[in-house]
Motif scaffolding. Sequence first.
Motif, mmCIF file in Angstrom:
data_model
loop_
_atom_site.group_PDB
_atom_site.id
_atom_site.type_symbol
_atom_site.label_atom_id
_atom_site.label_comp_id
_atom_site.label_asym_id
_atom_site.label_seq_id
_atom_site.Cartn_x
_atom_site.Cartn_y
_atom_site.Cartn_z
ATOM 1 N N ALA A 74 -85.689 15.734 -48.036
ATOM 2 C CA ALA A 74 -85.888 15.139 -46.710
ATOM 3 C C ALA A 74 -86.776 16.040 -45.850
ATOM 4 C CB ALA A 74 -84.543 14.930 -46.032
ATOM 5 N N LYS A 75 -87.861 15.475 -45.350
ATOM 6 C CA LYS A 75 -88.832 16.261 -44.596
ATOM 7 C C LYS A 75 -88.226 16.849 -43.328
ATOM 8 C CE LYS A 75 -93.432 15.973 -42.519
ATOM 9 N NZ LYS A 75 -94.601 15.088 -42.237
ATOM 10 N N ASP A 76 -87.390 16.083 -42.645
ATOM 11 C CA ASP A 76 -86.819 16.558 -41.378
ATOM 12 C C ASP A 76 -85.819 17.688 -41.573
ATOM 13 O OD1 ASP A 76 -88.327 14.679 -40.081
ATOM 14 O OD2 ASP A 76 -86.722 13.191 -39.957
ATOM 15 N N PHE A 77 -85.311 17.878 -42.779
ATOM 16 C CA PHE A 77 -84.302 18.904 -43.037
ATOM 17 C C PHE A 77 -84.811 19.976 -43.999
ATOM 18 C CE2 PHE A 77 -82.137 14.926 -42.041
ATOM 19 C CZ PHE A 77 -81.294 15.321 -41.008
ATOM 20 N N LEU A 78 -86.119 20.054 -44.121
ATOM 21 C CA LEU A 78 -86.709 21.007 -45.051
ATOM 22 C C LEU A 78 -86.551 22.440 -44.526
ATOM 23 C CD1 LEU A 78 -88.373 20.920 -47.715
ATOM 24 C CD2 LEU A 78 -90.425 21.151 -46.289
ATOM 25 N N PRO A 79 -85.926 23.346 -45.305
ATOM 26 C CA PRO A 79 -85.783 24.739 -44.849
ATOM 27 C C PRO A 79 -87.122 25.472 -44.901
ATOM 28 C CG PRO A 79 -84.929 24.506 -47.067
ATOM 29 C CD PRO A 79 -85.292 23.122 -46.617
ATOM 30 N N GLU A 80 -87.156 26.624 -44.265
ATOM 31 C CA GLU A 80 -88.387 27.413 -44.252
ATOM 32 C C GLU A 80 -88.597 28.094 -45.603
ATOM 33 O OE1 GLU A 80 -88.392 30.184 -41.080
ATOM 34 O OE2 GLU A 80 -88.284 28.675 -39.501
ATOM 35 N N GLY A 81 -89.853 28.291 -45.923
ATOM 36 C CA GLY A 81 -90.188 29.061 -47.110
ATOM 37 C C GLY A 81 -90.160 28.302 -48.413
ATOM 38 N N THR A 82 -90.245 26.966 -48.379
ATOM 39 C CA THR A 82 -90.257 26.193 -49.628
ATOM 40 C C THR A 82 -91.668 26.192 -50.233
ATOM 41 O OG1 THR A 82 -90.664 24.149 -48.397
ATOM 42 C CG2 THR A 82 -88.361 24.719 -48.895
ATOM 43 N N PHE A 83 -91.754 25.760 -51.486
ATOM 44 C CA PHE A 83 -93.025 25.697 -52.200
ATOM 45 C C PHE A 83 -93.248 24.273 -52.685
ATOM 46 C CE2 PHE A 83 -91.143 29.867 -52.661
ATOM 47 C CZ PHE A 83 -92.166 30.719 -52.285
ATOM 48 N N ALA A 84 -94.448 23.759 -52.444
ATOM 49 C CA ALA A 84 -94.755 22.376 -52.825
ATOM 50 C C ALA A 84 -95.268 22.287 -54.252
ATOM 51 C CB ALA A 84 -95.769 21.775 -51.859
ATOM 52 N N THR A 85 -95.999 23.299 -54.704
ATOM 53 C CA THR A 85 -96.589 23.263 -56.040
ATOM 54 C C THR A 85 -96.417 24.617 -56.711
ATOM 55 O OG1 THR A 85 -98.774 23.970 -55.253
ATOM 56 C CG2 THR A 85 -98.313 21.594 -55.262
ATOM 57 N N THR A 86 -96.632 24.640 -58.009
ATOM 58 C CA THR A 86 -96.569 25.913 -58.730
ATOM 59 C C THR A 86 -97.705 26.835 -58.307
ATOM 60 O OG1 THR A 86 -97.807 24.885 -60.548
ATOM 61 C CG2 THR A 86 -95.394 24.938 -60.730
ATOM 62 N N GLN A 87 -98.818 26.259 -57.837
ATOM 63 C CA GLN A 87 -99.907 27.096 -57.334
ATOM 64 C C GLN A 87 -99.476 27.851 -56.088
ATOM 65 O OE1 GLN A 87 -100.325 23.899 -58.275
ATOM 66 N NE2 GLN A 87 -101.475 24.293 -60.172
ATOM 67 N N ASP A 88 -98.636 27.206 -55.248
ATOM 68 C CA ASP A 88 -98.107 27.903 -54.075
ATOM 69 C C ASP A 88 -97.124 28.998 -54.489
ATOM 70 O OD1 ASP A 88 -99.558 26.183 -52.492
ATOM 71 O OD2 ASP A 88 -97.895 24.775 -52.217
ATOM 72 N N PHE A 89 -96.357 28.721 -55.534
ATOM 73 C CA PHE A 89 -95.339 29.676 -55.973
ATOM 74 C C PHE A 89 -95.955 30.855 -56.722
ATOM 75 C CE2 PHE A 89 -91.810 31.160 -58.654
ATOM 76 C CZ PHE A 89 -90.813 31.276 -57.698
ATOM 77 N N PHE A 90 -97.031 30.594 -57.455
ATOM 78 C CA PHE A 90 -97.718 31.645 -58.217
ATOM 79 C C PHE A 90 -99.155 31.768 -57.731
ATOM 80 C CE2 PHE A 90 -94.560 29.943 -61.302
ATOM 81 C CZ PHE A 90 -93.795 31.099 -61.478
ATOM 82 N N PRO A 91 -99.373 32.291 -56.531
ATOM 83 C CA PRO A 91 -100.754 32.364 -56.017
ATOM 84 C C PRO A 91 -101.642 33.301 -56.825
ATOM 85 C CG PRO A 91 -99.252 33.593 -54.598
ATOM 86 C CD PRO A 91 -98.399 32.840 -55.580
ATOM 87 N N GLU A 92 -101.050 34.255 -57.548
ATOM 88 C CA GLU A 92 -101.838 35.198 -58.342
ATOM 89 C C GLU A 92 -101.925 34.786 -59.813
ATOM 90 O OE1 GLU A 92 -100.448 39.160 -57.804
ATOM 91 O OE2 GLU A 92 -100.262 38.963 -55.634
ATOM 92 N N GLY A 93 -101.456 33.604 -60.117
ATOM 93 C CA GLY A 93 -101.506 33.133 -61.488
ATOM 94 C C GLY A 93 -100.120 33.039 -62.108
ATOM 95 N N GLU A 94 -99.938 32.055 -62.995
ATOM 96 C CA GLU A 94 -98.625 31.809 -63.582
ATOM 97 C C GLU A 94 -98.207 32.853 -64.600
ATOM 98 O OE1 GLU A 94 -98.417 27.888 -65.143
ATOM 99 O OE2 GLU A 94 -98.874 26.899 -63.228
#
Length: 288
Positions: A74-94
């Motif tokens: 739910a967008k209205d209840f989204l906590p801070e610091g979430t990741f939308a894609t694996t690229q966001d989670f691994f910015p330096e490479g998987e």
Amino acid sequence: MRAVFGLVLVLGMALAGAAVYMVKGYVADTESALIAERQRAAQSVETVDVLAVVGAKAFGDTITAADLQVVKYAKDFLPEGTFATTQDFFPEGEDISRSVLRAMDVNEIVTASKVTVQGEIASITQALRPQMRAFTINVDAATGVSGFLRPGNRVDIYWTGSVDPSSNQAETHLIGSSIELVAVDQSTDRNSLKTSIPSTDTVQVNPADVARLAQAQAEGKLSLSLVGSDSAQNMVPDGEQAITLPEAPEAPVVVAEVPVEQAPAPQACYTTVRRGTEKMQMEIACTN
């Protein structure tokens, strides 16, 4: 002929009435369905894509791309610091993994506070807040609350030792209240189910308090007491003094007695006087 015409007219009117009724019912049904759809649309929750773990993760586990999945949240209840894609989670490479700082269940969304940055392992460094330092206290079953302490608990610290250097009598003093534990033995996992007796507990205090604790541990024995979760009123803000060592009693003031000078005893002078064969001592006045 007229009868036939009248019958056709009546039949036509009946059919027309039936058609109007049917159309009216269809329109009413359509309007009801439209209203219901509008109500459902108004009650629907907008969602966004976020990353969650595929399986349960414990403290210290590594997270790779294979451990992640996309779920709706739910967008209205989204906590801070979430990741939308694996690229966001691994910015330096998987190929560079991240480690878990807080245990996560199956399908639990991943936030930045639950994982380390890429390339780092989970350690006590992430548990320390700014301006704070870690200090390790040696404990046993009696001084460490019999193994019931967990990282994140708050403890009171007691010092047992001799306050008066001139006396060997030991005393116990409370030197710190509501001090946060950051590690038990070598674990910072707050969800650990381990119940063995630890040999060390690590607290976080400011740099000056580290020196006070080191002095207290060197001069006596430190014991811990678990603080209840409703005792937050005794917490000291980060960076401020939280450890207070007992002070030795002041030495009594000794007043030295000043000797009183005494007047010299009067000097006595004598002379020898012969009386026949006898000699006698006779006191006479002294002359300088």
